[in-house]
Design a protein around this motif. Structure first.
Motif, PDB file in Angstrom:
ATOM      1  N   ALA A 154       0.826  -1.397  -0.035  1.00 25.86           N
ATOM      2  CA  ALA A 154      -0.078   0.073   0.249  1.00 25.86           C
ATOM      3  C   ALA A 154       0.801   1.358   0.003  1.00 25.86           C
ATOM      4  CB  ALA A 154      -0.871  -0.054   1.229  1.00 25.86           C
ATOM      5  N   THR A 155       2.124   1.120   0.695  1.00 27.18           N
ATOM      6  CA  THR A 155       2.940   2.330   0.643  1.00 27.18           C
ATOM      7  C   THR A 155       3.663   2.641  -0.826  1.00 27.18           C
ATOM      8  OG1 THR A 155       4.937   1.045   1.413  1.00 27.18           O
ATOM      9  CG2 THR A 155       3.545   1.984   2.993  1.00 27.18           C
ATOM     10  N   CYS A 156       3.531   1.539  -1.702  1.00 32.70           N
ATOM     11  CA  CYS A 156       4.065   1.958  -3.016  1.00 32.70           C
ATOM     12  C   CYS A 156       2.925   1.977  -4.005  1.00 32.70           C
ATOM     13  CB  CYS A 156       4.684   0.360  -3.342  1.00 32.70           C
ATOM     14  SG  CYS A 156       6.275   0.056  -2.148  1.00 32.70           S
ATOM     15  N   GLY A 157       1.752   2.245  -3.487  1.00 36.14           N
ATOM     16  CA  GLY A 157       0.896   2.834  -4.496  1.00 36.14           C
ATOM     17  C   GLY A 157      -0.103   1.653  -4.760  1.00 36.14           C
ATOM     18  N   LYS A 158       0.072   0.471  -4.399  1.00 32.57           N
ATOM     19  CA  LYS A 158      -0.924  -0.910  -4.777  1.00 32.57           C
ATOM     20  C   LYS A 158      -2.100  -0.596  -3.977  1.00 32.57           C
ATOM     21  CE  LYS A 158       2.052  -2.288  -7.704  1.00 32.57           C
ATOM     22  NZ  LYS A 158       1.874  -2.113  -9.153  1.00 32.57           N
ATOM     23  N   ILE A 159      -3.187  -1.508  -4.395  1.00 34.39           N
ATOM     24  CA  ILE A 159      -4.468  -1.635  -3.585  1.00 34.39           C
ATOM     25  C   ILE A 159      -4.401  -2.894  -3.339  1.00 34.39           C
ATOM     26  CG2 ILE A 159      -6.803  -1.283  -3.492  1.00 34.39           C
ATOM     27  CD1 ILE A 159      -6.584   0.787  -5.565  1.00 34.39           C
ATOM     28  N   VAL A 205      -3.178  -5.763  11.883  1.00 32.36           N
ATOM     29  CA  VAL A 205      -4.327  -4.792  11.271  1.00 32.36           C
ATOM     30  C   VAL A 205      -4.498  -3.271  11.930  1.00 32.36           C
ATOM     31  CG1 VAL A 205      -6.821  -4.716  10.750  1.00 32.36           C
ATOM     32  CG2 VAL A 205      -5.631  -6.906  10.265  1.00 32.36           C
ATOM     33  N   ARG A 206      -4.369  -3.575  13.270  1.00 34.48           N
ATOM     34  CA  ARG A 206      -4.218  -2.302  14.111  1.00 34.48           C
ATOM     35  C   ARG A 206      -3.161  -1.380  13.906  1.00 34.48           C
ATOM     36  NH1 ARG A 206      -2.406  -0.188  18.663  1.00 34.48           N
ATOM     37  NH2 ARG A 206      -3.632   0.917  20.043  1.00 34.48           N
ATOM     38  N   ASN A 207      -2.086  -2.117  14.106  1.00 33.51           N
ATOM     39  CA  ASN A 207      -0.680  -1.043  14.101  1.00 33.51           C
ATOM     40  C   ASN A 207      -0.073  -0.783  12.777  1.00 33.51           C
ATOM     41  OD1 ASN A 207      -0.774  -0.812  16.836  1.00 33.51           O
ATOM     42  ND2 ASN A 207       0.597  -2.777  17.085  1.00 33.51           N
ATOM     43  N   SER A 208      -0.294  -1.745  11.753  1.00 32.85           N
ATOM     44  CA  SER A 208       0.329  -1.444  10.392  1.00 32.85           C
ATOM     45  C   SER A 208      -0.461  -1.340   9.299  1.00 32.85           C
ATOM     46  CB  SER A 208       1.136  -2.825  10.033  1.00 32.85           C
ATOM     47  OG  SER A 208       1.949  -3.605  10.816  1.00 32.85           O
ATOM     48  N   VAL A 209      -1.805  -1.143   9.693  1.00 33.32           N
ATOM     49  CA  VAL A 209      -2.719  -0.651   8.564  1.00 33.32           C
ATOM     50  C   VAL A 209      -3.476   0.468   9.275  1.00 33.32           C
ATOM     51  CG1 VAL A 209      -4.759  -1.287   7.117  1.00 33.32           C
ATOM     52  CG2 VAL A 209      -2.963  -2.787   7.420  1.00 33.32           C
ATOM     53  N   GLY A 210      -4.258   0.150  10.432  1.00 31.75           N
ATOM     54  CA  GLY A 210      -5.023   1.081  10.797  1.00 31.75           C
ATOM     55  C   GLY A 210      -4.304   2.227  11.268  1.00 31.75           C
ATOM     56  N   TYR A 211      -3.439   2.120  11.906  1.00 27.26           N
ATOM     57  CA  TYR A 211      -2.614   3.587  12.786  1.00 27.26           C
ATOM     58  C   TYR A 211      -1.861   4.310  11.598  1.00 27.26           C
ATOM     59  CZ  TYR A 211       0.578   5.877  15.750  1.00 27.26           C
ATOM     60  OH  TYR A 211       1.282   6.710  16.415  1.00 27.26           O
ATOM     61  N   PRO A 212      -1.411   3.822  10.457  1.00 28.79           N
ATOM     62  CA  PRO A 212      -0.868   4.623   9.570  1.00 28.79           C
ATOM     63  C   PRO A 212      -1.976   4.918   8.469  1.00 28.79           C
ATOM     64  CG  PRO A 212      -0.158   2.477   9.224  1.00 28.79           C
ATOM     65  CD  PRO A 212      -0.781   2.463  10.365  1.00 28.79           C
ATOM     66  N   LYS A 213      -3.194   4.359   8.670  1.00 31.57           N
ATOM     67  CA  LYS A 213      -4.277   4.650   7.655  1.00 31.57           C
ATOM     68  C   LYS A 213      -3.733   4.363   6.264  1.00 31.57           C
ATOM     69  CE  LYS A 213      -5.904   8.750  10.525  1.00 31.57           C
ATOM     70  NZ  LYS A 213      -5.063   8.743  11.244  1.00 31.57           N
ATOM     71  N   HIS A 259     -12.523   3.769  -2.368  1.00 28.90           N
ATOM     72  CA  HIS A 259     -12.452   4.534  -1.065  1.00 28.90           C
ATOM     73  C   HIS A 259     -10.825   4.282  -0.492  1.00 28.90           C
ATOM     74  CE1 HIS A 259     -13.196   5.901   3.281  1.00 28.90           C
ATOM     75  NE2 HIS A 259     -12.235   4.598   3.630  1.00 28.90           N
ATOM     76  N   TYR A 260     -10.158   5.424  -0.136  1.00 29.13           N
ATOM     77  CA  TYR A 260      -8.863   5.365   0.197  1.00 29.13           C
ATOM     78  C   TYR A 260      -8.913   5.277   1.818  1.00 29.13           C
ATOM     79  CZ  TYR A 260      -3.920   6.403   0.708  1.00 29.13           C
ATOM     80  OH  TYR A 260      -2.550   6.097   1.008  1.00 29.13           O
ATOM     81  N   GLY A 261      -8.179   3.982   2.086  1.00 27.91           N
ATOM     82  CA  GLY A 261      -7.973   3.939   3.729  1.00 27.91           C
ATOM     83  C   GLY A 261      -8.463   2.318   3.971  1.00 27.91           C
ATOM     84  N   PRO A 262      -8.126   2.114   5.048  1.00 30.45           N
ATOM     85  CA  PRO A 262      -8.488   0.570   5.411  1.00 30.45           C
ATOM     86  C   PRO A 262     -10.084   0.276   5.499  1.00 30.45           C
ATOM     87  CG  PRO A 262      -8.267   1.827   7.491  1.00 30.45           C
ATOM     88  CD  PRO A 262      -8.008   2.793   6.205  1.00 30.45           C
ATOM     89  N   VAL A 263     -10.242  -0.984   4.886  1.00 26.41           N
ATOM     90  CA  VAL A 263     -11.550  -1.421   4.936  1.00 26.41           C
ATOM     91  C   VAL A 263     -11.795  -2.963   5.234  1.00 26.41           C
ATOM     92  CG1 VAL A 263     -13.658  -1.948   3.216  1.00 26.41           C
ATOM     93  CG2 VAL A 263     -12.181   0.092   2.891  1.00 26.41           C
ATOM     94  N   TYR A 264     -12.468  -3.389   5.877  1.00 28.37           N
ATOM     95  CA  TYR A 264     -12.757  -4.946   6.122  1.00 28.37           C
ATOM     96  C   TYR A 264     -14.083  -5.347   5.516  1.00 28.37           C
ATOM     97  CZ  TYR A 264     -13.616  -9.009   8.659  1.00 28.37           C
ATOM     98  OH  TYR A 264     -14.023 -10.535   8.853  1.00 28.37           O
ATOM     99  N   ILE A 265     -13.820  -6.379   4.702  1.00 21.07           N
ATOM    100  CA  ILE A 265     -14.876  -6.912   3.917  1.00 21.07           C
ATOM    101  C   ILE A 265     -15.172  -8.520   4.440  1.00 21.07           C
ATOM    102  CG2 ILE A 265     -15.967  -7.645   1.711  1.00 21.07           C
ATOM    103  CD1 ILE A 265     -13.816  -5.633   0.352  1.00 21.07           C
ATOM    104  N   ARG A 266     -16.575  -8.606   4.937  1.00 18.25           N
ATOM    105  CA  ARG A 266     -16.942  -9.905   5.485  1.00 18.25           C
ATOM    106  C   ARG A 266     -17.676 -10.716   4.271  1.00 18.25           C
ATOM    107  NH1 ARG A 266     -20.785 -12.242   9.908  1.00 18.25           N
ATOM    108  NH2 ARG A 266     -19.643 -12.834  11.547  1.00 18.25           N
ATOM    109  N   LEU A 267     -17.314 -11.920   4.125  1.00 19.09           N
ATOM    110  CA  LEU A 267     -17.404 -13.080   3.201  1.00 19.09           C
ATOM    111  C   LEU A 267     -18.226 -14.112   3.803  1.00 19.09           C
ATOM    112  CD1 LEU A 267     -14.389 -13.511   0.819  1.00 19.09           C
ATOM    113  CD2 LEU A 267     -16.046 -11.190   0.955  1.00 19.09           C
ATOM    114  N   GLY A 268     -19.201 -14.669   3.130  1.00 17.33           N
ATOM    115  CA  GLY A 268     -19.895 -15.874   3.761  1.00 17.33           C
ATOM    116  C   GLY A 268     -19.485 -17.183   2.906  1.00 17.33           C
ATOM    117  N   ARG A 269     -19.858 -18.464   3.363  1.00 20.09           N
ATOM    118  CA  ARG A 269     -19.426 -19.579   2.858  1.00 20.09           C
ATOM    119  C   ARG A 269     -20.740 -20.122   2.152  1.00 20.09           C
ATOM    120  NH1 ARG A 269     -17.780 -25.250   5.962  1.00 20.09           N
ATOM    121  NH2 ARG A 269     -17.337 -26.485   4.063  1.00 20.09           N
ATOM    122  N   LEU A 270     -21.809 -19.934   2.826  1.00 20.25           N
ATOM    123  CA  LEU A 270     -23.172 -20.537   2.786  1.00 20.25           C
ATOM    124  C   LEU A 270     -23.769 -19.793   1.360  1.00 20.25           C
ATOM    125  CD1 LEU A 270     -25.036 -22.849   3.313  1.00 20.25           C
ATOM    126  CD2 LEU A 270     -26.151 -21.004   4.696  1.00 20.25           C
ATOM    127  N   ALA A 271     -23.965 -20.525   0.299  1.00 20.27           N
ATOM    128  CA  ALA A 271     -24.787 -19.638  -0.768  1.00 20.27           C
ATOM    129  C   ALA A 271     -25.957 -18.943  -0.379  1.00 20.27           C
ATOM    130  CB  ALA A 271     -25.035 -21.000  -1.984  1.00 20.27           C
TER     131      ALA A 271
END
Length: 313
Positions: free
Chosen positions: A69-74, A92-100, A157-169
């Motif tokens: 992410a610091t190199c411009g990737k998503i 997630v908290r310290n390496s992603v959330g804290y530096p946004k 959206h620029y910034g940290p995002v959490y996406i929840r996925l389900g196993r069941l169809a």
């Protein structure tokens, strides 16, 4: 009209992130030796040079994603929710959330519908964990089309995002060819009603739709709101519903502590104190069993929602 299909949102995610990568060369995917299960294998086959299998090392995976992410990737960093949100919480908290940083954390196989994998893999705490991280957007899409839209919105959206996925169809019900629109932080009123409001998220939205139809046959006029973005919560929509119906039932495949129900209660306590009942996993672990049977056992099905509404009324 879009094709209505039955598909697990984990598969929809794999399709969505692959399609996104065709348009955006900065999209990369990381996985922790679970590509077949999380369906990132779809991306891997199309863009092997942009896929990184980090092995069973989720904490390291989040660190690599942060660096990208610091190199411009998503980067989309995927694993089972128990590991991407649970095991790797510190990273997630310290390496992603804290530096946004612009990292998208993906938690597949969330909730008790993981089924036979049992309590160790049935993560019912991920939404609560991710909600506590400042600046984190928390998404829990309800069907195929909502997942497609959510992945695109997460990338935009620029910034940290959490996406929840389900196993069941799950049967799709959102129709992009018939007015469906996705906006981060905005809930969707699927059905209006005056007697009570049901606020559901993720897999539970389709069950709530069935429940609303069953309640209507018994003369109960229930409003239904789909909350695909648990954070930031659409407080205005929730408060409006509380004022107009006077009672709220929240439904989530997650612990009743720290999830959608608590978010709704916090919003209403401040803006419009209203009776709320939280239907979810009641502060306990799941156990091994067929997914559909487990959902029924925990009351997380149409019949369970109908029963909860009747008890409130």
């Amino acid at each position: 009209m879009a094709d209505m299909m039955k598909k697990a949102t984990r598969e929809s995610f794999g399709m969505a992130v692959t399609e996104l990568a065709e348009q955006n060369p900065n999209v990369v995917v990381l996985d922790a030796d679970l590509a077949e299960a999380t369906k990132t294998v779809i991306f891997k086959k199309k863009f092997p040079e942009r896929f990184i299998d980090c092995g069973i090392a989720e904490c390291n995976m989040i660190g690599i994603a942060a660096g990208l992410a610091t190199c411009g990737k998503i980067p989309f960093a995927a694993s089972f929710a128990m590991f991407s949100a649970g095991r790797a919480f510190e990273q997630v908290r310290n390496s992603v959330g804290y530096p946004k940083l612009n990292v998208k954390i993906v938690g597949s196989h969330a909730g008790i519908s993981v089924g036979e994998d049992g309590a160790t893999h049935q993560c019912c705490e991920d939404i609560a964990l991710m909600r506590t991280i400042p600046g984190m957007v928390v998404l829990n899409p309800s069907d195929h089309y909502e997942m497609l839209a959510a992945v695109k919105a997460a990338a935009d959206h620029y910034g940290p995002v959490y996406i929840r996925l389900g196993r069941l169809a799950v049967e799709s019900f959102n129709d992009p060819d018939n007015g469906y629109q996705f906006e981060l932080g905005k809930g969707i009123t699927l059905r209006d009603g005056k007697d009570i409001t049901i606020v559901a998220t993720g897999l539970m939205v389709s069950e709530a739709l069935k429940a609303v139809k069953a309640l209507e046959e018994e003369g109960i006029d229930a409003r239904l709101i789909n909350i695909h973005t648990v954070k930031p919560l659409d407080t205005d929509l929730i408060v409006k519903a509380a004022k107009e119906t006077g009672k709220i039932l929240t439904v989530e495949e997650h612990n009743v502590i720290g999830g959608l129900g608590d978010a709704v209660c916090a919003a209403l306590a401040q803006e419009c104190p209203t009776p709320v009942v939280k239907l979810g996993v009641n502060d306990c672990y799941g156990h091994s069993g067929p997914a559909v049977d487990l959902l029924k056992e925990f009351g997380l099905c149409a019949d369970g929602i109908v029963a909860a509404v009747k008890k409130m009324l």
